[in-house]
Design an enzyme around this catalytic site. Sequence first.
Site, PDB file in Angstrom:
ATOM      1  N   LYS A  69       0.824  -1.207   0.000  1.00 35.92           N
ATOM      2  CA  LYS A  69       0.000   0.000   0.000  1.00 35.92           C
ATOM      3  C   LYS A  69       0.872   1.279   0.000  1.00 35.92           C
ATOM      4  O   LYS A  69       2.087   1.190   0.132  1.00 35.92           O
ATOM      5  CB  LYS A  69      -0.935  -0.036   1.213  1.00 35.92           C
ATOM      6  CG  LYS A  69      -1.967  -1.178   1.146  1.00 35.92           C
ATOM      7  CD  LYS A  69      -2.893  -0.971   0.004  1.00 35.92           C
ATOM      8  CE  LYS A  69      -4.031  -1.949  -0.183  1.00 35.92           C
ATOM      9  NZ  LYS A  69      -4.001  -3.271   0.351  1.00 35.92           N
TER      10      LYS A  69
HETATM   11  C1  LIG Z   1      -9.945  -2.254  -1.617  1.00 37.56           C
HETATM   12  C2  LIG Z   1      -9.394  -2.930  -0.386  1.00 37.56           C
HETATM   13  N1  LIG Z   1     -10.096  -2.904   0.748  1.00 37.56           N
HETATM   14  C3  LIG Z   1      -9.645  -3.473   1.868  1.00 37.56           C
HETATM   15  C4  LIG Z   1      -8.435  -4.123   1.901  1.00 37.56           C
HETATM   16  C5  LIG Z   1      -8.003  -4.771   3.170  1.00 37.56           C
HETATM   17  O1  LIG Z   1      -6.923  -4.125   3.766  1.00 37.56           O
HETATM   18  P1  LIG Z   1      -6.132  -4.816   4.957  1.00 37.56           P
HETATM   19  O2  LIG Z   1      -5.256  -5.857   4.344  1.00 37.56           O
HETATM   20  O3  LIG Z   1      -5.342  -3.708   5.594  1.00 37.56           O
HETATM   21  O4  LIG Z   1      -7.136  -5.381   5.900  1.00 37.56           O
HETATM   22  C6  LIG Z   1      -7.656  -4.179   0.727  1.00 37.56           C
HETATM   23  C7  LIG Z   1      -6.373  -4.830   0.610  1.00 37.56           C
HETATM   24  O5  LIG Z   1      -5.652  -5.337   1.290  1.00 37.56           O
HETATM   25  C8  LIG Z   1      -8.146  -3.565  -0.437  1.00 37.56           C
HETATM   26  O6  LIG Z   1      -7.448  -3.603  -1.584  1.00 37.56           O
END
Ligand SMILES: Cc1ncc(COP(=O)(O)O)c(C=O)c1O
Length: 394
Positions: free
Chosen positions: A192
């Site tokens: 990210k």
């Molecule tokens: C659009 C989107 N929403 C939510 C997430 C979830 O994030 P996390 O891994 O920090 O929970 C991701 C990717 O990891 C994502 O690409």
Amino acid sequence: MGKQAPAAAVEPFLPFAKPEIGQEEIDEVVDTLRSGWLTGGPKVQAFEQGFREVTGAAHAVALSSCTAGLHLALLACDIGPGDEVVTTPLTFAATVNVILHVGAKPVLADVREEDYNIDLAEVERLITPRTKAIMPVHYGGQPCRMDELLALARDRGLRVIEDAAHALGAQYRGRPIGALSDAAVFSFYPIKPITTGQGGMLTTDDEALAERVRLLSLHGLSKNAWNRYTETGTAEYQVLAPGFNYSMTDIQAAIGIHQLRRLEAFQARRTELAQQYDRLFSDLPEVIRPPVLDDIVHSWHLYPIRLDLDRLTISRSEAIDELRARGIGTSVHFIPIHFHPYYHDALGLRPGDFPVTERIYAGLISLPLYPRMDDSDAERVAGAVREIVEASRR
Ligand SMILES: Cc1ncc(COP(=O)(O)O)c(C=O)c1O
């Protein structure tokens, strides 16, 4: 012994993503480990403060992931069984899973060709008396049409929870993502815009929502660990709700503090690389470059090209294999939600339900794009794409 042909120079594998961790992050982690405060302590508070400054939001709550933040935002908005939440099919599973976790129904609205973001005409069409919230995703780091979305939500009495997993540093009409709606949630997964290994941050201007999220993130306890274990803290606490263990550690926040300071430089480099790709693909009609609207600042989390498969003899997955054979890692963002067996069955969705998403997905490939790449890496990637495309023209 016969003469051997010299081994061809093999270029090292260029991964799809690689985090940029510097000495400051490492030193801060070591300092944290030595300090005795490993979670719920001063590094978390400093990271949250930095986030309030960057986004302009009044409140920031550091969490174990973006998924955790989206889950708690839904709970804090009292969304549960019998409710519907409208979101996009062109997203990661987490966006939809959290809606299911609170017992609500995800309702998917197709996206637009213009920015791959949720189509507000579709959202409007899908609103029912059970709809409680819209959960837009700023796909790849390009903000949704937030003014129009917020106006629609206000008009229909809906909450807006932004899945801003990709969008740290992005702006919509001069305003940073993070303080536009009821809540925005960012991700710090390693690929990210900034990373803490795993982690998330919820930002909001709504104090009650922030307090509810904070409470739910730490088992529903009335006092957080910082208060309990400081010199002046009290050991007494009450459980006010059946919460979760979703808080961020100080070890994660130690990384985040420095990553956040480098956000501007990271984003500038991502933008340069995206512009370089744009130039390198400008004369290649088989490669559709990611669209960019002109009243936004893009975080450039992703650089997703679309192969125009009608002009080519290879499939998207063959192109991905060809890139891998040339030492280049790629990804696909995303396999649409309704193509996965679980949602297909549980939500009664079928291929064909979201034609724009499906058209975009057909040739979609995310190319490497991260600050550690230099210009020659981008040239190498674009050169490989060109070679594959030129060899498979119809
Ligand atoms: C659009 C989107 N929403 C939510 C997430 C979830 O994030 P996390 O891994 O920090 O929970 C991701 C990717 O990891 C994502 O690409």
